[in-house]
Design a protein around this motif. Structure first.
Motif, PDB file in Angstrom:
ATOM      1  N   GLU A 172       2.487  -7.839  -7.032  1.00 58.60           N
ATOM      2  CA  GLU A 172       2.320  -7.487  -5.618  1.00 58.60           C
ATOM      3  C   GLU A 172       3.609  -6.896  -5.069  1.00 58.60           C
ATOM      4  OE1 GLU A 172       1.583  -9.681  -1.314  1.00 58.60           O
ATOM      5  OE2 GLU A 172       1.094 -10.724  -3.182  1.00 58.60           O
ATOM      6  N   ILE A 173       3.500  -5.749  -4.433  1.00 56.35           N
ATOM      7  CA  ILE A 173       4.664  -5.083  -3.835  1.00 56.35           C
ATOM      8  C   ILE A 173       4.806  -5.601  -2.414  1.00 56.35           C
ATOM      9  CG2 ILE A 173       5.678  -2.870  -3.216  1.00 56.35           C
ATOM     10  CD1 ILE A 173       4.109  -1.579  -5.430  1.00 56.35           C
ATOM     11  N   ASN A 174       5.820  -6.430  -2.186  1.00 60.49           N
ATOM     12  CA  ASN A 174       6.091  -7.037  -0.891  1.00 60.49           C
ATOM     13  C   ASN A 174       7.566  -6.874  -0.580  1.00 60.49           C
ATOM     14  OD1 ASN A 174       7.309  -8.919  -2.615  1.00 60.49           O
ATOM     15  ND2 ASN A 174       5.535 -10.266  -2.574  1.00 60.49           N
ATOM     16  N   SER A 177       5.110   4.044   1.295  1.00 57.52           N
ATOM     17  CA  SER A 177       5.536   2.769   0.745  1.00 57.52           C
ATOM     18  C   SER A 177       5.109   1.625   1.652  1.00 57.52           C
ATOM     19  CB  SER A 177       7.053   2.752   0.558  1.00 57.52           C
ATOM     20  OG  SER A 177       7.711   2.874   1.810  1.00 57.52           O
ATOM     21  N   VAL A 178       5.261   0.407   1.131  1.00 58.58           N
ATOM     22  CA  VAL A 178       4.934  -0.778   1.921  1.00 58.58           C
ATOM     23  C   VAL A 178       5.915  -0.926   3.086  1.00 58.58           C
ATOM     24  CG1 VAL A 178       4.656  -3.284   1.812  1.00 58.58           C
ATOM     25  CG2 VAL A 178       3.962  -1.879  -0.113  1.00 58.58           C
ATOM     26  N   SER A 226       7.450   5.029  -2.650  1.00 56.03           N
ATOM     27  CA  SER A 226       6.289   5.797  -2.214  1.00 56.03           C
ATOM     28  C   SER A 226       5.879   6.775  -3.311  1.00 56.03           C
ATOM     29  CB  SER A 226       6.589   6.543  -0.912  1.00 56.03           C
ATOM     30  OG  SER A 226       7.631   7.486  -1.103  1.00 56.03           O
ATOM     31  N   GLN A 227       4.785   7.481  -3.075  1.00 59.89           N
ATOM     32  CA  GLN A 227       4.310   8.434  -4.077  1.00 59.89           C
ATOM     33  C   GLN A 227       5.290   9.573  -4.261  1.00 59.89           C
ATOM     34  OE1 GLN A 227       0.482  10.043  -3.163  1.00 59.89           O
ATOM     35  NE2 GLN A 227       0.198  10.969  -5.177  1.00 59.89           N
ATOM     36  N   ARG A 228       5.951   9.983  -3.191  1.00 64.62           N
ATOM     37  CA  ARG A 228       6.917  11.069  -3.304  1.00 64.62           C
ATOM     38  C   ARG A 228       8.205  10.604  -3.966  1.00 64.62           C
ATOM     39  NH1 ARG A 228       8.111  14.488   2.011  1.00 64.62           N
ATOM     40  NH2 ARG A 228       5.931  15.026   1.539  1.00 64.62           N
ATOM     41  N   LEU A 274       1.151   5.611 -12.776  1.00 63.43           N
ATOM     42  CA  LEU A 274       0.207   6.493 -12.091  1.00 63.43           C
ATOM     43  C   LEU A 274      -0.087   5.951 -10.706  1.00 63.43           C
ATOM     44  CD1 LEU A 274      -2.295   7.095 -15.041  1.00 63.43           C
ATOM     45  CD2 LEU A 274      -0.223   8.387 -14.455  1.00 63.43           C
ATOM     46  N   TRP A 275       0.196   6.759  -9.695  1.00 62.89           N
ATOM     47  CA  TRP A 275      -0.046   6.347  -8.308  1.00 62.89           C
ATOM     48  C   TRP A 275      -1.506   6.661  -7.931  1.00 62.89           C
ATOM     49  CZ3 TRP A 275       3.683   4.241  -4.926  1.00 62.89           C
ATOM     50  CH2 TRP A 275       3.230   4.047  -3.630  1.00 62.89           C
TER      51      TRP A 275
END
Length: 514
Positions: free
Chosen positions: A261-263, A345-346, A272-274, A310-311
């Protein structure tokens, strides 16, 4: 060129400085992995100096760690040399005693019967060491040195057998090959699960034998620089895959998807994807467990680089229900499909949700005014304000019925005039003792007009401070009904007369002269 590539790596390229040549677009360099996909660590130890002797102190582990070709070579050479040395010692004893010259003399008693050259001594040693005992060559009782050598040969042979055979057995029973039947997905994915952004990968067991007490761990390998300026190459950071909840303890009978889990505690909190395209990191996955058949601990490893994450993907399901059992389709083990996933991103998501809305946030001026009203000392003006707020459905509550009747009567304006006049001099005085002397004298003088009387008894007339709440006002408003009627007060301001009529005669005359 080959030497330069060995020194600087496979990515080394020769740059031509000739200006006439044209330069093509730069090719993306091959990613140097810390751990290969098969689990082999790309680390070599060099310049050990005098520390090499430490390998000899743990000779057994050194032999086990060697490759198979070196183990076989050492095994063959050790037995060959031991046999030749012991055979030579038996030949030397026969040579010193002169048994070689009386090999076929039946009347002579040698140390070892039928040993008259080196091949016969070598055969005697092999028959003795292997406990074959053909009965043709044997030790006689007239050779004490031969008896001592036989005892030494037995002890030395047992030690060599235990060392080499034990080493080969440990080498063959190592559970490294068991890791070949433990599978990891080719790629890792990032997508949402249960409303949370997660990093996921898949593990599987190809054998029917289970991995007892299987546990999985993840390490993030990434270089970073501390705030003090120290550069940490290949810094290792732990990734939580359920250590606190027990999700890292696996029951690996079917393929499982491991989730991180990304917290805010995750190192990927601001990923983030970028930014994933510009990052350089490696995720090392370690799966440990006990092999059910041998009881030995097995460890399988793999790694994922940033270009293998892979995002916005998810793994295809591989489990299906058949008649009487569950079927696992390993042909879809590495397959993924795209799913809608936020590209930010989170951290950006939480900052976006934490921004206050202009429609929901109260106006500071209104907040201060309500606070000031709440803390203000009650007066007739304050009661009227509270009544207006009560009419508008505020949380202040309704006023007592007696105060509502007083506020609804025609004397409302007169009461407000009196108290506003007193507030100009004493800033909303809290008692009649704080009122100006002129108003105190006027309020203490009786008057005949009862319709204009100001019933300040209900609002606290006297010398008690007016710091009551609405409940206190309600109690004081009920007090006149239970007590005798208050003494009516007459004020020249309320009776309609002029204030000069109550002045002394001398002062009235002075005013008339002016």
């Amino acid at each position: 060129m080959a030497a330069l590539r060995r020194k600087f790596g496979e990515d080394y390229q020769v740059v031509n400085t000739n200006r006439a040549t044209t330069f093509s677009a730069p090719v993306k360099k091959k990613r140097q992995r810390f751990v290969d996909k098969n689990g082999r660590c790309n680390v070599q130890h060099g310049n050990l100096g005098g520390e090499t002797s430490r390998y000899l102190s743990d000779l057994f582990t050194t032999l086990v760690d060697l490759k198979w070709r070196w183990n076989l070579l050492i095994f063959i050479l050790t037995y060959t040399i031991a046999w030749l040395v012991m055979a030579s010692m038996w030949w030397i004893i026969a040579y010193i005693r002169g048994d070689l010259n009386h090999g076929h003399d039946s009347s002579y008693t040698p140390c070892v019967a039928n040993v008259y050259n080196f091949p016969s001594a070598f055969l005697f040693f092999i028959e003795t060491e292997a406990t074959i005992g053909y009965g043709y060559r044997y030790i006689t009782e007239k050779c004490p040195e031969g008896i001592i050598l036989f005892l030494f040969q037995s002890l030395l042979g047992s030690i060599v057998d235990a060392f080499l055979i034990g080493c080969m057995f440990i080498k063959m029973s190592q559970p490294k090959k068991r890791a070949e039947t433990l599978m990891f997905s080719q790629d890792a994915v990032i997508s949402q699960r249960d409303g949370k952004l997660c990093l996921m990968f898949r593990v599987g067991n190809l054998r029917n034998s289970h991995m007892v007490s299987a546990q999985i761990r993840c390490k993030l390998i990434k270089s970073r620089q501390t705030p003090e300026g120290e550069f940490l190459p290949l810094d290792q950071c732990e990734l939580d895959v359920g250590f606190g909840t027990g999700a890292d303890q696996l029951f690996l009978v079917s393929p499982l998807t491991i989730c991180h889990e990304i917290n805010p505690k995750s190192p990927f909190f601001d990923l983030s994807q970028r930014s994933l395209m510009n990052e350089q990191f490696e995720i090392v996955v370690i799966l440990e467990g006990i092999v059910e058949t041998t009881g030995m601990t097995c460890q399988a490893r793999t790694s994922y680089t940033e270009d293998e994450v892979l995002w916005g993907h998810r793994f295809l399901p591989v489990m299906s229900l058949e008649e009487g059992f569950f079927r696992v389709d390993y042909s879809q083990f590495h397959s993924t499909f795209e799913v809608p996933t936020p590209p930010y991103s989170v951290k950006e998501y939480e900052e976006k949700n934490s921004l206050p809305s202009p429609l929901s946030s109260p106006t500071p001026a209104l907040t201060e005014s309500h606070g000031a009203r709440r803390d203000r000392v009650f007066s007739v003006d304050c009661i009227n304000t509270s009544e207006e707020r009560g009419r508008q459905g505020g949380s202040g509550g309704r006023l007592p019925s007696k105060l509502q009747r007083m506020s609804s009567s025609g004397k409302e304006d007169l009461q407000r005039k009196v108290l506003l006049l007193s507030s100009q001099h004493s800033e909303k005085a809290c008692s009649t003792g704080d009122l100006p002397l002129k108003l105190q004298r006027l309020s203490s003088s009786p008057g005949p007009e009862s319709e204009n009387r100001l019933q300040l008894k209900s609002l606290k007339v006297g010398f008690e401070p007016m710091t009551q709440s609405t409940g206190d006002l309600y109690q004081h408003s009920l007090a006149p009904t239970l007590s005798p009627a208050p003494v009516p007060m007459r004020s020249p301001l309320l009776s309609g007369g002029r204030p000069e009529d109550n002045l002394p005669a001398k002062l009235r005359k002075m005013n008339a002269d002016r």
